[in-house]
Design a protein around this motif. Structure first.
Motif, PDB file in Angstrom:
ATOM      1  N   GLN A 158       0.831  -1.177   0.040  1.00  0.00           N
ATOM      2  CA  GLN A 158      -0.086  -0.145  -0.088  1.00  0.00           C
ATOM      3  C   GLN A 158       0.885   1.267  -0.091  1.00  0.00           C
ATOM      4  O   GLN A 158       0.663   2.058  -0.761  1.00  0.00           O
ATOM      5  N   ARG A 159       1.834   1.384   0.825  1.00  0.00           N
ATOM      6  CA  ARG A 159       2.574   2.527   0.811  1.00  0.00           C
ATOM      7  C   ARG A 159       3.494   2.701  -0.115  1.00  0.00           C
ATOM      8  O   ARG A 159       3.807   4.068  -0.581  1.00  0.00           O
ATOM      9  N   THR A 160       3.985   1.720  -0.839  1.00  0.00           N
ATOM     10  CA  THR A 160       4.838   1.586  -1.938  1.00  0.00           C
ATOM     11  C   THR A 160       4.016   2.411  -3.168  1.00  0.00           C
ATOM     12  O   THR A 160       4.562   3.306  -3.745  1.00  0.00           O
ATOM     13  N   VAL A 161       2.927   1.704  -3.225  1.00  0.00           N
ATOM     14  CA  VAL A 161       2.151   2.363  -4.466  1.00  0.00           C
ATOM     15  C   VAL A 161       1.613   3.791  -4.385  1.00  0.00           C
ATOM     16  O   VAL A 161       1.255   4.495  -5.261  1.00  0.00           O
ATOM     17  N   LEU A 162       1.409   4.145  -3.155  1.00  0.00           N
ATOM     18  CA  LEU A 162       0.669   5.285  -2.794  1.00  0.00           C
ATOM     19  C   LEU A 162       1.881   6.493  -2.807  1.00  0.00           C
ATOM     20  O   LEU A 162       1.590   7.577  -2.385  1.00  0.00           O
ATOM     21  N   GLY A 163       3.262   5.969  -2.838  1.00  0.00           N
ATOM     22  CA  GLY A 163       4.400   6.988  -2.800  1.00  0.00           C
ATOM     23  C   GLY A 163       4.566   7.311  -1.206  1.00  0.00           C
ATOM     24  O   GLY A 163       5.267   8.392  -1.033  1.00  0.00           O
ATOM     25  N   LYS A 164       4.036   6.538  -0.286  1.00  0.00           N
ATOM     26  CA  LYS A 164       4.550   6.737   1.129  1.00  0.00           C
ATOM     27  C   LYS A 164       5.583   6.309   1.579  1.00  0.00           C
ATOM     28  O   LYS A 164       6.317   5.165   1.161  1.00  0.00           O
ATOM     29  N   SER A 165       6.242   6.882   2.685  1.00  0.00           N
ATOM     30  CA  SER A 165       7.607   6.120   3.457  1.00  0.00           C
ATOM     31  C   SER A 165       7.147   4.916   4.044  1.00  0.00           C
ATOM     32  O   SER A 165       6.010   4.698   4.467  1.00  0.00           O
ATOM     33  N   LEU A 166       7.950   3.914   3.794  1.00  0.00           N
ATOM     34  CA  LEU A 166       7.679   2.533   4.416  1.00  0.00           C
ATOM     35  C   LEU A 166       7.813   2.518   5.742  1.00  0.00           C
ATOM     36  O   LEU A 166       6.910   1.807   6.540  1.00  0.00           O
ATOM     37  N   ALA A 167       8.677   3.562   6.542  1.00  0.00           N
ATOM     38  CA  ALA A 167       8.697   3.738   7.877  1.00  0.00           C
ATOM     39  C   ALA A 167       7.379   4.394   8.508  1.00  0.00           C
ATOM     40  O   ALA A 167       6.821   5.306   7.851  1.00  0.00           O
ATOM     41  N   HIS A 168       6.652   3.814   9.415  1.00  0.00           N
ATOM     42  CA  HIS A 168       5.311   4.155   9.610  1.00  0.00           C
ATOM     43  C   HIS A 168       5.025   3.859  11.071  1.00  0.00           C
ATOM     44  O   HIS A 168       5.567   2.916  11.803  1.00  0.00           O
ATOM     45  N   ASN A 169       3.997   4.513  11.552  1.00  0.00           N
ATOM     46  CA  ASN A 169       3.438   3.908  12.900  1.00  0.00           C
ATOM     47  C   ASN A 169       2.403   2.914  12.691  1.00  0.00           C
ATOM     48  O   ASN A 169       1.493   2.918  12.008  1.00  0.00           O
ATOM     49  N   PRO A 170       2.674   1.888  13.442  1.00  0.00           N
ATOM     50  CA  PRO A 170       1.636   0.706  13.086  1.00  0.00           C
ATOM     51  C   PRO A 170       0.305   0.916  13.454  1.00  0.00           C
ATOM     52  O   PRO A 170      -0.636   0.426  12.750  1.00  0.00           O
ATOM     53  N   ALA A 171       0.033   1.800  14.286  1.00  0.00           N
ATOM     54  CA  ALA A 171      -1.385   2.295  14.862  1.00  0.00           C
ATOM     55  C   ALA A 171      -2.043   3.008  13.524  1.00  0.00           C
ATOM     56  O   ALA A 171      -3.250   2.994  13.385  1.00  0.00           O
ATOM     57  N   THR A 172      -1.502   3.333  12.465  1.00  0.00           N
ATOM     58  CA  THR A 172      -1.931   4.034  11.454  1.00  0.00           C
ATOM     59  C   THR A 172      -2.400   3.146  10.312  1.00  0.00           C
ATOM     60  O   THR A 172      -2.861   3.728   9.164  1.00  0.00           O
ATOM     61  N   ARG A 173      -1.925   1.963  10.259  1.00  0.00           N
ATOM     62  CA  ARG A 173      -2.196   0.831   9.324  1.00  0.00           C
ATOM     63  C   ARG A 173      -3.781   0.748   8.996  1.00  0.00           C
ATOM     64  O   ARG A 173      -4.562   0.767   9.951  1.00  0.00           O
ATOM     65  N   ILE A 174      -4.156   0.813   7.696  1.00  0.00           N
ATOM     66  CA  ILE A 174      -5.563   0.615   7.156  1.00  0.00           C
ATOM     67  C   ILE A 174      -5.495  -0.706   6.413  1.00  0.00           C
ATOM     68  O   ILE A 174      -5.154  -0.778   5.192  1.00  0.00           O
ATOM     69  N   CYS A 175      -5.648  -1.954   7.385  1.00  0.00           N
ATOM     70  CA  CYS A 175      -5.543  -3.056   6.647  1.00  0.00           C
ATOM     71  C   CYS A 175      -6.221  -3.997   7.799  1.00  0.00           C
ATOM     72  O   CYS A 175      -5.500  -4.969   8.528  1.00  0.00           O
TER      73      CYS A 175
END
Length: 202
Positions: A158-175
């Motif tokens: 998701q983050r790759t195709v949306l152009g977002k950083s791979l580093a993230h807060n797990p609490a923000t995941r939408i999956c």
């Protein structure tokens, strides 16, 4: 336009009464609720032109893929690249005040959350997942495919195709459990991104 759609499905709820981080540990199966989730998500593919169903080798993913295979008439193909992310905290209780991560002996593994330093690096997860997607996109050109995997590998896509950083807060995941992330391609070009939760009422 020759449209190809790759659907990434997260497995359903797992029976885990001890609430440990099971990761790649074998013999973790869907709960009764998870089986209902898998069945409900499978119904979302009725009438779709699905040419291929692939799954992570872990039991919970294969059990989620099975009803999808039934409704699409496909056999489940196991692909190790869809595997859960590697994690050196596997087997530990990691939630609530009883979390075993409070033990200082494990703190040296947490030196760089952006990688993350305690497990398989985000970039490596993204690379193997995107390789599967590119391969499958060519295999089923003009049709659809379903890939059953796990939360973090799907989030890395998701983050790759949306152009977002791979580093993230797990609490923000939408999956969410048994959710569907759909990538719509015109040839090799991504033209649409969709997310749905067919089993959200279970």
């Amino acid at each position: 336009m020759s449209t190809t759609i790759i659907h990434l499905v997260r497995h359903g709820e797992v029976y885990n009464p001890d609430r440990i981080l099971y990761g790649r540990i074998p013999d973790y199966h869907l709960s009764a609720r998870g089986e209902s989730m898998a069945a409900k998500t499978a119904q979302a593919f009725v009438g779709h032109d699905v040419a291929l169903v692939k799954s992570s080798p872990l039991e919970r993913a294969q059990e989620t893929a099975a009803p999808i295979a039934d409704v699409t008439g496909c056999e489940v193909v196991i692909d190790d690249r869809l595997l859960e992310a590697g994690n050196r905290f596997e087997g530990l209780r990691v939630r609530s005040w009883r979390s075993q991560l409070w033990n200082p002996v494990r703190w040296p593994l947490m030196w760089n959350p952006a990688l993350p330093s305690w497990g398989e690096y985000y970039i490596d997860i993204a690379d193997r997942m995107m390789a599967v997607i590119a391969e499958v996109r060519s295999q089923v050109a003009g049709r659809e495919a379903v890939l059953v995997s796990h939360q973090l590998p799907i989030v890395c896509v998701q983050r790759t195709v949306l152009g977002k950083s791979l580093a993230h807060n797990p609490a923000t995941r939408i999956c969410d459990l048994a959710s569907v992330t759909s990538l719509v391609f015109d040839g090799a070009d991504l033209v649409d991104y969709r997310y749905s939760e067919p089993a959200q009422d279970i």
